[in-house]
Design a protein around this motif. Sequence first.
Motif, mmCIF file in Angstrom:
data_model
loop_
_atom_site.group_PDB
_atom_site.id
_atom_site.type_symbol
_atom_site.label_atom_id
_atom_site.label_comp_id
_atom_site.label_asym_id
_atom_site.label_seq_id
_atom_site.Cartn_x
_atom_site.Cartn_y
_atom_site.Cartn_z
ATOM 1 N N SER A 132 0.832 -1.201 0.000
ATOM 2 C CA SER A 132 0.000 0.000 0.000
ATOM 3 C C SER A 132 0.868 1.253 0.000
ATOM 4 C CB SER A 132 -0.897 -0.013 1.237
ATOM 5 O OG SER A 132 -1.486 1.253 1.447
ATOM 6 N N PRO A 133 0.415 2.332 -0.648
ATOM 7 C CA PRO A 133 1.179 3.583 -0.593
ATOM 8 C C PRO A 133 1.103 4.275 0.762
ATOM 9 C CG PRO A 133 -0.869 3.902 -1.795
ATOM 10 C CD PRO A 133 -0.746 2.422 -1.545
ATOM 11 N N LEU A 134 0.148 3.846 1.603
ATOM 12 C CA LEU A 134 -0.028 4.439 2.924
ATOM 13 C C LEU A 134 0.050 3.374 4.003
ATOM 14 C CD1 LEU A 134 -3.105 6.745 2.195
ATOM 15 C CD2 LEU A 134 -0.713 7.460 2.348
ATOM 16 N N LEU A 135 0.283 3.797 5.226
ATOM 17 C CA LEU A 135 0.211 2.886 6.353
ATOM 18 C C LEU A 135 -1.152 2.195 6.372
ATOM 19 C CD1 LEU A 135 1.773 5.065 9.189
ATOM 20 C CD2 LEU A 135 2.705 2.892 8.384
ATOM 21 N N PRO A 136 -1.199 0.891 6.664
ATOM 22 C CA PRO A 136 -2.499 0.198 6.707
ATOM 23 C C PRO A 136 -3.518 0.877 7.610
ATOM 24 C CG PRO A 136 -0.727 -1.398 6.750
ATOM 25 C CD PRO A 136 -0.076 -0.045 6.851
ATOM 26 N N SER A 137 -3.075 1.385 8.749
ATOM 27 C CA SER A 137 -4.011 2.026 9.675
ATOM 28 C C SER A 137 -4.636 3.282 9.074
ATOM 29 C CB SER A 137 -3.308 2.371 10.984
ATOM 30 O OG SER A 137 -2.254 3.297 10.761
ATOM 31 N N GLN A 138 -3.971 3.864 8.063
ATOM 32 C CA GLN A 138 -4.504 5.055 7.411
ATOM 33 C C GLN A 138 -5.384 4.704 6.208
ATOM 34 O OE1 GLN A 138 -1.123 7.495 6.436
ATOM 35 N NE2 GLN A 138 -0.542 7.805 8.572
ATOM 36 N N VAL A 139 -5.216 3.493 5.691
ATOM 37 C CA VAL A 139 -5.987 3.065 4.525
ATOM 38 C C VAL A 139 -7.399 2.656 4.918
ATOM 39 C CG1 VAL A 139 -6.165 1.302 2.730
ATOM 40 C CG2 VAL A 139 -3.966 2.384 3.197
ATOM 41 N N PHE A 140 -7.537 1.974 6.045
ATOM 42 C CA PHE A 140 -8.834 1.448 6.448
ATOM 43 C C PHE A 140 -9.790 2.585 6.803
ATOM 44 C CE2 PHE A 140 -5.929 -2.060 8.073
ATOM 45 C CZ PHE A 140 -6.072 -2.817 6.917
ATOM 46 N N PRO A 141 -11.039 2.523 6.338
ATOM 47 C CA PRO A 141 -11.982 3.631 6.550
ATOM 48 C C PRO A 141 -12.521 3.691 7.977
ATOM 49 C CG PRO A 141 -13.068 1.816 5.423
ATOM 50 C CD PRO A 141 -11.616 1.443 5.524
ATOM 51 N N TRP A 142 -12.852 4.911 8.395
ATOM 52 C CA TRP A 142 -13.537 5.094 9.679
ATOM 53 C C TRP A 142 -14.217 6.456 9.702
ATOM 54 C CZ3 TRP A 142 -12.020 8.997 13.127
ATOM 55 C CH2 TRP A 142 -10.787 9.617 12.832
ATOM 56 N N THR A 143 -15.280 6.530 10.470
ATOM 57 C CA THR A 143 -16.012 7.780 10.683
ATOM 58 C C THR A 143 -16.298 7.903 12.174
ATOM 59 O OG1 THR A 143 -18.230 6.814 10.495
ATOM 60 C CG2 THR A 143 -17.129 7.458 8.426
ATOM 61 N N ASP A 144 -17.046 8.922 12.539
ATOM 62 C CA ASP A 144 -17.411 9.071 13.946
ATOM 63 C C ASP A 144 -18.323 7.941 14.408
ATOM 64 O OD1 ASP A 144 -15.936 11.375 14.119
ATOM 65 O OD2 ASP A 144 -17.642 12.716 13.785
ATOM 66 N N ASP A 145 -19.075 7.349 13.470
ATOM 67 C CA ASP A 145 -20.056 6.320 13.827
ATOM 68 C C ASP A 145 -19.575 4.897 13.560
ATOM 69 O OD1 ASP A 145 -21.905 8.280 14.601
ATOM 70 O OD2 ASP A 145 -22.629 8.489 12.538
ATOM 71 N N THR A 146 -18.715 4.720 12.557
ATOM 72 C CA THR A 146 -18.262 3.379 12.183
ATOM 73 C C THR A 146 -16.752 3.362 11.984
ATOM 74 O OG1 THR A 146 -18.571 3.800 9.811
ATOM 75 C CG2 THR A 146 -20.445 2.862 11.005
ATOM 76 N N TRP A 147 -16.200 2.182 12.085
ATOM 77 C CA TRP A 147 -14.790 2.003 11.771
ATOM 78 C C TRP A 147 -14.585 0.606 11.214
ATOM 79 C CZ3 TRP A 147 -11.950 2.288 17.212
ATOM 80 C CH2 TRP A 147 -12.577 1.430 18.099
ATOM 81 N N PHE A 148 -13.500 0.443 10.496
ATOM 82 C CA PHE A 148 -13.171 -0.871 9.956
ATOM 83 C C PHE A 148 -12.785 -1.780 11.112
ATOM 84 C CE2 PHE A 148 -10.545 -3.672 7.034
ATOM 85 C CZ PHE A 148 -11.619 -4.067 6.254
ATOM 86 N N TYR A 149 -13.127 -3.058 11.013
ATOM 87 C CA TYR A 149 -12.898 -3.974 12.137
ATOM 88 C C TYR A 149 -11.452 -3.973 12.609
ATOM 89 C CZ TYR A 149 -10.472 -7.564 9.402
ATOM 90 O OH TYR A 149 -9.547 -8.255 8.648
ATOM 91 N N VAL A 150 -10.507 -3.709 11.706
ATOM 92 C CA VAL A 150 -9.092 -3.697 12.090
ATOM 93 C C VAL A 150 -8.822 -2.610 13.123
ATOM 94 C CG1 VAL A 150 -6.740 -3.278 11.268
ATOM 95 C CG2 VAL A 150 -8.279 -4.740 9.950
ATOM 96 N N HIS A 151 -9.469 -1.454 12.980
ATOM 97 C CA HIS A 151 -9.281 -0.396 13.975
ATOM 98 C C HIS A 151 -9.755 -0.848 15.354
ATOM 99 C CE1 HIS A 151 -9.236 2.487 10.404
ATOM 100 N NE2 HIS A 151 -8.083 2.655 11.000
ATOM 101 N N TYR A 152 -10.851 -1.590 15.365
ATOM 102 C CA TYR A 152 -11.347 -2.150 16.629
ATOM 103 C C TYR A 152 -10.313 -3.095 17.226
ATOM 104 C CZ TYR A 152 -14.048 -5.453 19.503
ATOM 105 O OH TYR A 152 -14.483 -6.281 20.503
ATOM 106 N N PHE A 153 -9.717 -3.947 16.395
ATOM 107 C CA PHE A 153 -8.701 -4.874 16.869
ATOM 108 C C PHE A 153 -7.440 -4.142 17.346
ATOM 109 C CE2 PHE A 153 -10.110 -8.812 14.182
ATOM 110 C CZ PHE A 153 -11.218 -8.961 15.003
#
Length: 325
Positions: A132-153
Amino acid sequence: MSMSRHHTVRAQGLNFDVVEQGKGPLVLLCHGFPETSHAWRHQLPALAQAGYRAAAPDLRGFGGSDCPASEEAYGLLELIGDLVGMVDALGEQQAVLVGNDWGGTLAWQAARLRPDRFRAVASLGVPLMSRSPLLPSQVFPWTDDTWFYVHYFLEHGLADHDLQANVELSLRKIYFAASGDAGPRNEPTTPNPFGLVSRKQAFLNTLPTPAELPSWLAPEDMHVFVKAFSRTGFTGGLNYYRNLDRNWRCEAAFDGLRVEVPALYMVGERDTGLAIPGMKDIIQAMPSLAPQLRGSHVIPKAGHWLPQEAPDAVNAALLGFLRSL
């Protein structure tokens, strides 16, 4: 046909619980999260009967294997070192690597870096992807209401506590929701534990509680998984995710290096990964990264736990691939 046997091998100063069956060329089977070596219970006898030595370890942090306390101990290069050390400990020079989920990621990268030790690779579910051209943590989507499961992990202590509170219920929910039994992935009502999840309610509360185990999981097999995670907890497996950014930085050293050994890819038609935008394009682009890719198979109605959900189809494709080497 030979019987399976459990034993301990030592690699990189750690003890690994391994179940193996058969004699012949070594095939090393790498499980995913949240699983253990028991995920390969259908492949071990099939490979042994076909004339192979099949070995399925509990990866570090899982099952009967050691669980280092340090988060950094679960980085990509450490895990690849484990696989090389296991081949040595089993008295072999080379092995074919087969992996599902996280095991698929490890299989791709180990074959990429050590083609001298891993003469072929088969990945289930996880395609080979360019860096990826970006850090994985920056690629995965998130908002104030939802986040990608990886962020939860990635949130230290959060998933660890939630999943451990009721191990059987956690596994029951995740296994069902990511399996083909949950339904087609193009249906908005189909649950997906490995996608966008709500930040306003607990992760497990967003998943249905199935009245029965999935059709492919017998109660005695579920008991094996529950016992394993009751012993270890989930932190070891979650630490694989917590090294994603660190792995990305390490990969800069070998960015552009292709997988040059014979390769095979399989994915369930209802795999959660296929719901990720752009995933089908990634799968179609794999020959540019693995020029010896000999097949890319979609298994009808199966989900993310492919070796367990569709053992006959997996065994047939895998044995055909092995015989072609």
